[in-house]
Scaffold this motif. Structure first.
Motif, PDB file in Angstrom:
ATOM      1  N   SER B  36      41.320  39.763  63.833  1.00 44.12           N
ATOM      2  CA  SER B  36      40.028  39.223  64.241  1.00 44.12           C
ATOM      3  C   SER B  36      38.927  39.647  63.269  1.00 44.12           C
ATOM      4  O   SER B  36      37.758  39.352  63.503  1.00 44.12           O
ATOM      5  CB  SER B  36      39.697  39.693  65.663  1.00 44.12           C
ATOM      6  N   SER B  37      39.357  40.335  62.166  1.00 42.34           N
ATOM      7  CA  SER B  37      38.338  40.850  61.247  1.00 42.34           C
ATOM      8  C   SER B  37      37.562  39.727  60.568  1.00 42.34           C
ATOM      9  O   SER B  37      36.439  39.929  60.109  1.00 42.34           O
ATOM     10  CB  SER B  37      38.994  41.756  60.208  1.00 42.34           C
ATOM     11  N   THR B  38      38.182  38.530  60.506  1.00 41.59           N
ATOM     12  CA  THR B  38      37.471  37.435  59.832  1.00 41.59           C
ATOM     13  C   THR B  38      36.589  36.667  60.808  1.00 41.59           C
ATOM     14  O   THR B  38      35.903  35.733  60.406  1.00 41.59           O
ATOM     15  CB  THR B  38      38.492  36.464  59.234  1.00 41.59           C
ATOM     16  N   TRP B  39      36.630  37.015  62.088  1.00 36.18           N
ATOM     17  CA  TRP B  39      35.894  36.233  63.083  1.00 36.18           C
ATOM     18  C   TRP B  39      34.400  36.548  63.016  1.00 36.18           C
ATOM     19  O   TRP B  39      34.005  37.603  62.527  1.00 36.18           O
ATOM     20  CB  TRP B  39      36.381  36.550  64.498  1.00 36.18           C
ATOM     21  N   SER B  40      33.632  35.639  63.594  1.00 34.75           N
ATOM     22  CA  SER B  40      32.196  35.909  63.650  1.00 34.75           C
ATOM     23  C   SER B  40      31.943  36.980  64.718  1.00 34.75           C
ATOM     24  O   SER B  40      32.779  37.215  65.589  1.00 34.75           O
ATOM     25  CB  SER B  40      31.435  34.632  64.019  1.00 34.75           C
ATOM     26  N   LEU B  41      30.792  37.583  64.633  1.00 33.11           N
ATOM     27  CA  LEU B  41      30.466  38.694  65.527  1.00 33.11           C
ATOM     28  C   LEU B  41      30.571  38.254  66.997  1.00 33.11           C
ATOM     29  O   LEU B  41      31.117  38.945  67.849  1.00 33.11           O
ATOM     30  CB  LEU B  41      29.054  39.207  65.213  1.00 33.11           C
ATOM     31  N   LEU B  42      30.046  37.039  67.265  1.00 27.29           N
ATOM     32  CA  LEU B  42      30.025  36.548  68.642  1.00 27.29           C
ATOM     33  C   LEU B  42      31.454  36.410  69.184  1.00 27.29           C
ATOM     34  O   LEU B  42      31.756  36.807  70.314  1.00 27.29           O
ATOM     35  CB  LEU B  42      29.315  35.196  68.681  1.00 27.29           C
ATOM     36  N   ASP B  43      32.347  35.860  68.333  1.00 25.09           N
ATOM     37  CA  ASP B  43      33.730  35.699  68.757  1.00 25.09           C
ATOM     38  C   ASP B  43      34.373  37.055  69.030  1.00 25.09           C
ATOM     39  O   ASP B  43      35.130  37.219  69.993  1.00 25.09           O
ATOM     40  CB  ASP B  43      34.545  34.958  67.680  1.00 25.09           C
ATOM     41  N   ARG B  44      34.062  38.009  68.159  1.00 28.12           N
ATOM     42  CA  ARG B  44      34.661  39.330  68.348  1.00 28.12           C
ATOM     43  C   ARG B  44      34.134  39.988  69.623  1.00 28.12           C
ATOM     44  O   ARG B  44      34.892  40.599  70.366  1.00 28.12           O
ATOM     45  CB  ARG B  44      34.368  40.221  67.132  1.00 28.12           C
TER      46      ARG B  44
END
Lengths: 300, 340
Positions: B36-44
């Motif tokens: 999930s490191s590539t996800w946007s902050l909101l998604d994380r």
């Protein structure tokens, strides 16, 4: 379960019987305007006999305003395999399903013209009786969620009854499985859940189920489209073997398959029967331009 | 991997590979996992929130079960299940809750006997027949409406129905006045409450069966009735079981209908002069939920130890039902399913 899969793996890849004296040499069958459809020769032997079992006579089928099948006439013969080909939505499946009145389950379908089974109009035959004489195998393998044995026994028993003990039904169940070429693979465990067989085995079980009713006509609706090439080859062999016991009608999207196993081919386009001919003629020297375009891959 | 990379490998490897075929280049031996490191902050944040909620609810459920388990084992004596409640000043004198326990069992069986066949039949009609369409639509809406009605309303409605003179044979009557409270009355209304859950679950099961499976059965000359009985209903047995389980949960968890329609006495009060099972079923009674309420500090009995014991029994019944449903589901999974 494991023994079943292993046995299945041991079946050698089937090799087509090649006829050294092919009655239609390629040079003769493929003149200058060849469709270039097939390089391979047709490999199955010519039918030994053919008896007319069903007669489709000027049949049109409407779904509300849409005419799915337009005045189609065809003979269906025992001893032969008849293939219905054509692009998606051309009405071939609708025609197939009307042969045992399955179209009637879709309330909107209206049929005009007549279909006769052994010279009796099928509208005069009680549907459940007709559907035992003209049985069907579907695109998706769909055995019932019960054991291999019970799948066949269900067909043999009276409607929803559970009467007739296993012992009584055993010979009939075995013979149906044998005719579908499945018996050797499943005989050790007929209690095996049918839905845990491989796809090809499931489809052969469905064929066994359709044969258990002792039908006169067997309808196959793209029976191999969900299967791998090896299972397809096994089933194609089986279909050719069955043509002497029952009249076989197969709907297929696979032109090579139609060429490999069919004796007669009907090409449908937008509900019309464009051409009905022997497989060799239809694929190598089609009478209609449409057919030539279709079998040479110009459209479809 | 040799240091030369795939290029060098092809030149060394033609042995045993005819026709100039080469082995496909081996992928580098990594253990790449989508992170999930590539996800946007909101998604994380969303993912973290999902994890948090999931774990929170696990914790809440575990806390309830463990707490009741400890309390239950601490206070529950087997004798409570066979001793009826009695009037007394100490916990020793006031007996157990056998009437409530059996009341729950009786009501569960009675209501489910009414609701299960009815619910399955309604679902089969809706999915397999459903004509005329308008009637099917009305039936659907009715079932949905029933699902939304609070059980107190059912209870009130039940008192009206079961107090009518014509239904006097289902409860106690005294000089022509119908009492209207009995196991029959409560079971009927509880069945109504369980019905929508059974209908919904069965419908879901029937709808999940591909159309070609039905056609395969019709295609070998089977009637709709035979197909329903031998293919469709056995196939959606797990969903029917789930529906029954959910319904039963509602039935044994309800208190409003018990208080209003069962009389909520602490003991069975059989009708004199009626033959054996009928005298109890026509009389008033109680259930475990009602007992827990009464025995809790706010209730009339105020003996929390027994409330814990009864709650534990209730929880145990529910967990047992859950396990049974799971068993049916796992059996069905073993039988396999179709590809759509």
């Amino acid at each position: 379960m494991e023994s079943l899969t292993r046995q299945h793996a041991q079946v050698p890849p089937p090799i087509r019987r090649l006829d050294p004296q092919d009655p239609t040499p390629a040079a003769e069958a493929a003149p200058e305007r060849s469709t270039n459809f097939v390089a391979a020769k047709r490999s199955i032997a010519a039918p030994q006999f053919s008896i007319r079992r069903m007669e489709v006579d000027k049949v049109s089928i409407h779904y509300d305003a849409k005419e799915a099948v337009k005045s189609v006439s065809l003979p269906i013969r025992q001893g032969e395999v008849l293939a219905l080909i054509g692009p998606s939505g051309c009405g071939k499946t609708t025609l197939l399903r009307s042969l045992n009145r399955l179209t009637e389950l879709t309330a909107a379908a209206k049929l005009t013209g007549s279909i006769r089974l052994d010279d009796v109009d099928i509208r005069l035959i009680e549907p459940t009786l007709l559907r035992r004489r003209v049985t069907m195998v579907f695109q998706q393998p769909n055995p019932f969620p019960m054991s291999v044995f019970d799948n066949i026994a269900y067909v043999l028993r009276e409607q929803g009854s559970r009467r007739m003990k296993k012992k009584v039904l055993e010979p009939q169940v075995h013979s149906a499985l044998q005719r579908a070429g499945l018996f050797e693979e499943v005989k050790d465990n007929l209690k095996h859940p049918a839905l845990k067989l491989s796809g090809g085995q499931q489809q052969r079980l469905c064929i066994a189920r359709a044969l258990a009713a002792e039908p006169e006509v067997l309808l196959l609706d793209e029976p191999c489209s969900a299967l791998d090439p090896q299972s397809t080859a096994v089933i194609e062999d089986l279909i050719v073997k069955l043509r002497e016991d029952v009249a076989v009608v197969i709907v297929t999207h696979n032109l090579q398959q139609a060429y490999r196993i069919a004796d007669h081919v009907a090409f449908m386009y937008l509900g019309d029967l464009v051409e009905y001919n022997s497989a060799t003629r239809l694929f190598n020297t089609p009478a209609q331009d449409r057919t030539r375009e279709y079998v040479s891959g110009a459209f479809g | 991997m040799t240091p030369g990379g795939p290029q060098a490998q092809t030149e060394e490897l033609p042995v045993g590979l005819p026709g100039g075929l080469t082995e496909p280049p081996q992928p580098p031996p990594t253990n790449a996992v989508e992170g999930s490191s590539t996800w946007s902050l909101l998604d994380r944040l969303g993912l973290a929130f999902c994890w948090f909620l999931g774990l929170l609810f696990c914790a809440i459920a575990a806390a309830i079960v463990i707490y009741l388990l400890i309390k239950g084992i601490q206070f529950l004596k087997p004798s409570m299940l066979v001793t009826p409640a009695a009037a007394g000043f100490t916990e020793g004198e006031s007996g157990g809750f056998s009437d409530a326990f059996f009341g729950t069992l009786i009501l569960g069986v009675m209501s489910l006997t009414l609701a299960l066949p009815t619910g399955v039949a309604i679902a089969v009609w809706l999915v397999e027949y459903g004509r005329p369409k308008a009637l099917a639509r009305v039936t659907e809406m009715t079932v949905e409406a029933i699902a939304g009605i609070p059980s107190v309303v059912f209870a009130l409605f039940g008192t009206v129905i079961f107090s009518s003179a014509a239904l006097g044979f289902l409860s106690r009557t005294n000089e022509g006045v119908v009492f209207g409270r009995s196991f029959f009355a409560a079971a009927a209304m509880l069945a109504l409450e369980a019905l929508p859950l059974i209908v919904a679950s069965t419908r879901e099961g029937l709808n999940a069966i591909p159309r070609h499976v039905r056609e395969a059965s019709y295609g070998v000359g089977k009637t709709k009735a035979a197909t329903t009985r031998r293919i469709l209903l056995p196939t959606c047995r797990p969903q029917i079981a789930t529906g029954a389980m959910l319904g039963l949960g509602r039935i044994i968890g309800d208190t409003a209908i018990i208080v209003i329609l069962l009389g909520a006495t602490q003991n069975f009060s059989p009708v004199e002069g009626a033959p054996f099972p009928l005298n109890y079923l026509r009389g008033a009674g109680t259930t475990l939920t009602n007992f827990v309420y009464e025995a809790s500090p706010t209730g009339n009995l105020n003996q929390p130890d027994k409330a814990y014991a009864a709650a534990f029994v209730l929880l145990f019944i529910v967990l047992l039902l859950n396990a049974a449903t799971d068993l049916i589901h796992s059996r069905a999974r073993k039988a396999g399913t179709w590809s759509h």
